[in-house]
Design an enzyme around this catalytic site. Structure first.
Site, PDB file in Angstrom:
ATOM      1  N   LEU A  88       1.007  -1.196  -0.002  1.00 39.14           N
ATOM      2  CA  LEU A  88      -0.068  -0.022  -0.045  1.00 39.14           C
ATOM      3  C   LEU A  88       0.914   1.382   0.060  1.00 39.14           C
ATOM      4  O   LEU A  88       2.154   1.365   0.305  1.00 39.14           O
ATOM      5  CB  LEU A  88      -0.906  -0.125   1.174  1.00 39.14           C
ATOM      6  CG  LEU A  88      -1.818  -1.235   1.341  1.00 39.14           C
ATOM      7  CD1 LEU A  88      -2.585  -1.301   2.639  1.00 39.14           C
ATOM      8  CD2 LEU A  88      -2.971  -1.137  -0.011  1.00 39.14           C
ATOM      9  N   PRO A  89       0.422   2.444  -0.396  1.00 40.51           N
ATOM     10  CA  PRO A  89       1.143   3.532  -0.547  1.00 40.51           C
ATOM     11  C   PRO A  89       1.644   4.506   0.607  1.00 40.51           C
ATOM     12  O   PRO A  89       2.781   4.970   0.534  1.00 40.51           O
ATOM     13  CB  PRO A  89       0.208   4.591  -1.300  1.00 40.51           C
ATOM     14  CG  PRO A  89      -0.917   3.617  -1.961  1.00 40.51           C
ATOM     15  CD  PRO A  89      -0.965   2.476  -0.940  1.00 40.51           C
ATOM     16  N   THR A 118       6.175   0.536   2.413  1.00 47.50           N
ATOM     17  CA  THR A 118       7.203   1.325   3.158  1.00 47.50           C
ATOM     18  C   THR A 118       6.419   2.397   3.873  1.00 47.50           C
ATOM     19  O   THR A 118       5.852   3.320   3.439  1.00 47.50           O
ATOM     20  CB  THR A 118       7.993   2.167   2.108  1.00 47.50           C
ATOM     21  OG1 THR A 118       8.711   1.108   1.204  1.00 47.50           O
ATOM     22  CG2 THR A 118       8.936   2.817   2.842  1.00 47.50           C
ATOM     23  N   LYS A 204      14.477  -0.428   5.710  1.00 45.27           N
ATOM     24  CA  LYS A 204      13.845   0.161   4.481  1.00 45.27           C
ATOM     25  C   LYS A 204      14.207   1.532   4.344  1.00 45.27           C
ATOM     26  O   LYS A 204      14.601   2.088   3.317  1.00 45.27           O
ATOM     27  CB  LYS A 204      12.436  -0.364   4.124  1.00 45.27           C
ATOM     28  CG  LYS A 204      11.853   0.315   2.901  1.00 45.27           C
ATOM     29  CD  LYS A 204      12.690  -0.288   1.724  1.00 45.27           C
ATOM     30  CE  LYS A 204      12.077   0.420   0.537  1.00 45.27           C
ATOM     31  NZ  LYS A 204      10.786   0.308   0.075  1.00 45.27           N
ATOM     32  N   LYS A 281       7.740  10.638  -0.123  1.00 39.65           N
ATOM     33  CA  LYS A 281       7.186  10.234   0.878  1.00 39.65           C
ATOM     34  C   LYS A 281       7.943   9.452   1.767  1.00 39.65           C
ATOM     35  O   LYS A 281       8.183   9.530   3.091  1.00 39.65           O
ATOM     36  CB  LYS A 281       5.829   9.183   0.423  1.00 39.65           C
ATOM     37  CG  LYS A 281       5.113   8.669   1.788  1.00 39.65           C
ATOM     38  CD  LYS A 281       5.570   7.324   2.016  1.00 39.65           C
ATOM     39  CE  LYS A 281       5.421   6.291   0.943  1.00 39.65           C
ATOM     40  NZ  LYS A 281       5.651   4.895   1.169  1.00 39.65           N
TER      41      LYS A 281
END
Length: 333
Positions: A88-89, A118, A204, A281
Site C-alpha cells: 500500500l502507498p 514502506t 527500508k 514520501k
C-alpha cells in the site's frame, strides 16, 4: 474454511494493493508459489487494477487465472486467507486497513498479515498491537526493495521484522519456514530477518534514504559531465568501474542512450518505475523517524524538496526525471 479448488485455507493467500509493485508481486506469488494449487484472493480500492491483473494472468495461464478470487473489501480478503500480503502507498492507508481488520475479524491467532508497504516503524508497531488485541492475528513488516523491475522479475529484497534463525525458538523458526518464507520467496530472491516488528521498516528507510540521495547525485553528476562535453554512455562506463558506482548508474541511468542496446526508463521518457511522489514520501518518513531517534539528517529536507519540485513538474514519472528537472531549472536561469 476450504478453498473452492480443494486446497486448505493455509494454501489460500490474500493480496491487498495491486498498484505498480503489487501487480507484479501478486503475479509472481500466484505463479511461483512453491506449493501447487494456490488460491489468491485479491483486493484493490481501484477495481480496474483487479480487472487488469486477472486479464494479464488469463493471458499467461488460464488455469492460474481460475484460482484468482476478487474480493469486495479488505476484510473479505483476510476472512478467506490465513496469510494476507499488503502493498500500500502510505502509513495512513496501512493503518486504516489494519483498523478495519481489527474491528471486523473474529479471533484467529494464526492469521498473518505481511505488510510489504514502506511506512514508518512506529506505525508498523501500532498495527501489530492492534491486530494482537483479542488475538485478531499477527502483523509483520516486510518492506521490499528492487523497484518495479525487481518486482516484475521476482528478484526483490525483503527486510522483515522477524528474528533471524539464530535467535528463534524451534516453534518460531517453523512459523518462518512454513508461513513467511514461501510467500516472500515466490516474490523475491533475498530476505533479511531484522529482529522485532518495525525493524524491517527501519532497514527500508535507511536504504531508501541512501537511494534517494544517490539518485539526485547521479542526475546532477550526469548533467555536469554532459555540460562539460562528456558522452552519457562514457560517463556510465567510467563511473561503473569507479567509486561513484551505484544502483542508478548500473541499472537505470537518468539519460537516454547511457546503456547502448538497453531500453531504460530514461529511454522511455522516464516511464514509471519508482515515482518521485513515493520517494518524497519515503524520505519524509526517514526524516520523521530520524527526529524521533535523535539522528541528524543534514540533507533530509533538501532531498524532500527536490522530489517535491520534480513531482510537481513531472507527475507520475520515474525518479530519473530529476535530471530533466535540473536541466529545465538551469535553462530558465
Amino acid at each position: 474454511m476450504a478453498a473452492t479448488n480443494g486446497t486448505s485455507k493455509r494454501e489460500t493467500v490474500g493480496f491487498i494493493g495491486l498498484g505498480v509493485m503489487g501487480h507484479f508481486m501478486a503475479r509472481n506469488l500466484l505463479l511461483q508459489y512453491p506449493r501447487p494449487g494456490l488460491t489468491l484472493v485479491v483486493y484493490d480500492a481501484d477495481k480496474s487494477c483487479i480487472t487488469r491483473f486477472v486479464d494479464e494472468i488469463r493471458q499467461i495461464d488460464e488455469a492460474a487465472a481460475s484460482r484468482i478470487v476478487p474480493a469486495g473489501s479488505v476484510s473479505a480478503v483476510a476472512m478467506k486467507a490465513s496469510t494476507t500480503v499488503t502493498a500500500l502507498p502510505n502509513p495512513k492507508i496501512v493503518l486504516d486497513v489494519v483498523n478495519e481488520l481489527s474491528k471486523s475479524l473474529s479471533a484467529d491467532p494464526a492469521r498473518l498479515i505481511l505488510d510489504c508497504s514502506t511506512i514508518d516503524p512506529s506505525t508498523s508497531q501500532e498495527c501489530a498491537r492492534l491486530l494482537s488485541q483479542d488475538q485478531r492475528g499477527r502483523f509483520i513488516d516486510a518492506p521490499m526493495s528492487g523497484g518495479s523491475m525487481g518486482a516484475a522479475a521476482g528478484t526483490l529484497t525483503f527486510m522483515i521484522g522477524y528474528p533471524p534463525e539464530s535467535a528463534c525458538t524451534t516453534e518460531q523458526e517453523q512459523f518462518a519456514q512454513t508461513r513467511i518464507m514461501p510467500v516472500l520467496e515466490a516474490m523475491g530472491k533475498k530476505i533479511w530477518r531484522m529482529g522485532e516488528v518495525g525493524n524491517g521498516e527501519a532497514a527500508k528507510l535507511t536504504n531508501n534514504y541512501i537511494s534517494a540521495i544517490s539518485n539526485i547525485a547521479t542526475c546532477e553528476a550526469f548533467n555536469l559531465g554532459i555540460r562539460l562535453g562528456l558522452n552519457p554512455s562514457t560517463i556510465r562506463d567510467v563511473v561503473s568501474s569507479s567509486t561513484g558506482m551505484n544502483w542508478v548508474v548500473q541499472h537505470s541511468p537518468p539519460v537516454a542512450g547511457s546503456i547502448p542496446g538497453k531500453s531504460t526508463s530514461a529511454d522511455r521518457d522516464y516511464a514509471l518505475g519508482f515515482s518521485n511522489e513515493l520517494m518524497k514520501k519515503d524520505v519524509q518518513l526517514a526524516v520523521k523517524a530520524a527526529a524521533g531517534a535523535g539522528a541528524r539528517l543534514e540533507l533530509g529536507q533538501s532531498v524532500v524538496d527536490v522530489y517535491a519540485k520534480t513531482s510537481s513538474q513531472f507527475p507520475n514519472r520515474d525518479i530519473g526525471v530529476v535530471y530533466k528537472m535540473l536541466n529545465q531549472s538551469i535553462d530558465k536561469e
